[in-house]
Design an enzyme around this catalytic site. Structure first.
Site, PDB file in Angstrom:
ATOM      1  N   HIS A 197       0.830  -1.433  -0.062  1.00 25.73           N
ATOM      2  CA  HIS A 197       0.134  -0.081  -0.155  1.00 25.73           C
ATOM      3  C   HIS A 197       0.945   1.187  -0.240  1.00 25.73           C
ATOM      4  CE1 HIS A 197      -3.443   2.513   0.285  1.00 25.73           C
ATOM      5  NE2 HIS A 197      -4.135   1.895   0.984  1.00 25.73           N
ATOM      6  N   ASP A 222     -11.212  -4.936 -17.648  1.00 27.02           N
ATOM      7  CA  ASP A 222     -11.531  -5.837 -18.826  1.00 27.02           C
ATOM      8  C   ASP A 222     -10.389  -6.178 -19.450  1.00 27.02           C
ATOM      9  OD1 ASP A 222     -12.186  -7.455 -21.066  1.00 27.02           O
ATOM     10  OD2 ASP A 222     -13.610  -5.970 -22.005  1.00 27.02           O
TER      11      ASP A 222
END
Length: 446
Positions: free
Chosen positions: A178, A384
């Site tokens: 992170h 996608d």
């Protein structure tokens, strides 16, 4: 509120993994040392975030008409696309080091990110299909923890496993350090990966480093020691770990949101869906978890500050750019007062906090804190890679082995898309929580 149960949580399946490998950039990248921002350096961001995306691919049955890759193993597509994306996002291929005064920097050395190719003898339907929910027990199968890789310093910043399922679908799991990026930043990176996977020659968004925009005092000289270990700079967890933690998932759709709103006075119906869900969860969780009415409890939730700071951060900035808002009260106040009280606590900090003082406050003591993050609009579910949008997206925050953050995620249920909220509690508290969260605010019949 409706509890969504993990399908067949006890079923077993076998995973065959190839040895973990490093994926370096596909082209030449500069060697340099880049300083992380003040926000990136917040000790409370030194944890790992896991995201799991499930994809359909019934190519052989011509069910998934969006598939661009035929029957090729998805791991091959990902490896090539990630390598191409790392040319522009080359800091991700480097390693975080501790520099002068313990500040974090990135050594951009092009070593690469960790990647695992895997196959499993299980179908996506066995995980729930469009309602994919994995049991935490399955996590080590879907994302193998390579020994020594689960540190903040000196290790790959991304760990990725692509597991092909016997139905032709696959599960894409990643773990992020992170300190390098927030959720918006990592979505931006994997949007670039998705574009390359679909045949693009370059990413549509040019990545912007410029961590100096959120740095008050840049380092005059950067010196780092590769021998410094993570535990010398990472926050210590002081919470007593429970050996019997339970994870459950709770769904909030239009029916549940309407039920919560109906419990409020007519003059206070303008709260957002996020406000309503979080207030209801925080109130129920606090009452279930704490027995002392005088216990002080906190709710923390991040907001994106890219467009709020002055001047706004440039498009393409992929570092940590979040401000954490804090609501605080006692268990007794939450118990005695109606839900509107919790709602007002949650919404009032939005106008009172100073954006400049947006570093996370101390999380050394996680006992009294409920950290919740909204991922419903970030776009993980729209990534996608050539197989269409994913069937489902899940997230976990892992701090020294403990899941301590609840990520709200979009979830399809009964022909609508609502919000799925994972809750992690010790078993006795979870039993109380389920009773409370389904009783308050006319939700007992849901």
């Amino acid at each position: 509120m409706a509890e969504i149960k993990s399908p067949k949580t006890s079923f077993k399946f076998n995973v065959t993994r190839q040895p973990a490998e490093l994926i370096p950039p596909a082209g030449s990248t500069p060697y340099e040392v880049k300083e992380l921002s003040d926000l990136d350096n917040a000790p409370q961001l030194r944890f790992l975030v896991v995201t799991v995306l499930a994809y359909k691919n019934h190519y052989g049955n011509n069910i998934n008409k969006h598939c661009l890759h035929g029957t090729v193993h998805p791991a091959k597509v990902f490896k090539e696309a990630i390598a191409k994306a790392l040319v522009s996002y080359y800091p991700f291929a480097g390693r975080v080091r501790a520099a002068t005064g313990g500040r974090l920097v990135v050594e951009c050395n092009g070593e690469g990110v960790l990647f695992i190719e895997a196959d499993a003898n299980v179908t996506l339907d066995e995980f729930g299909g469009d309602q994919f929910i994995y049991d935490p027990i399955c996590m080590t199968d879907l994302l193998h923890v390579v020994p020594g890789s689960d540190r903040i310093l000196h290790t790959p910043l991304l760990l990725i496993q692509v597991t092909r399922l016997k139905c032709g679908g696959f599960i894409f799991a990643l773990r992020l350090n992170h300190t390098m990026a927030d959720a918006t930043g990592v979505v931006q990176f994997f949007n670039a990966v998705a574009e390359f996977a679909r045949g693009a020659e370059s990413p549509s968004i040019t990545p912007v480093w410029e961590r100096n925009l959120l740095t008050a005092q840049p380092l005059l000289e950067i010196n780092f020691d590769k021998n410094i270990e993570m535990h010398e700079i990472i926050c210590r967890e002081t919470v007593t770990r429970s050996l019997d933690m339970v994870s459950k998932y709770f769904y909030f759709g239009s029916t549940q949101i309407a039920a919560i709103r109906s419990s409020l006075p007519q003059s206070t119906r303008s709260f957002t869906r996020f406000d309503l869900v979080v207030a209801h969860l925080w109130r129920s969780r606090s009452i279930a978890l704490y027995s002392d009415r005088n216990d002080v409890v906190q709710l923390k939730y991040p907001i994106n500050i890219r467009s709020i700071v002055n001047p706004p951060l440039p498009k393409g900035y992929y570092g940590n750019a979040v401000k954490v808002l804090i609501a605080e009260t006692t268990v007794g106040e939450l118990f005695d007062k109606p839900l509107q009280y919790a709602l007002e606590l949650i919404t009032s900090p939005k106008s009172k906090h100073n954006i400049k003082s947006s570093l996370l406050s101390n999380v050394n003591n996680l006992d009294n804190m409920f950290l919740i993050s909204d991922t419903t609009k970030l776009g993980f579910d729209r990534l996608d890679f050539g197989w269409g949008q994913c069937a489902s997206a899940r997230h976990e925050g892992i701090y020294q082995g403990r899941n301590f953050v609840s990520f709200l995620a979009p979830f399809k249920h009964l022909n609508e898309t609502g919000v799925l909220a994972p809750i992690h509690l010790p078993r006795p508290a979870m039993e109380k929580f389920v009773k409370i969260v389904t009783q308050f605010n006319t939700l007992s019949n849901l």
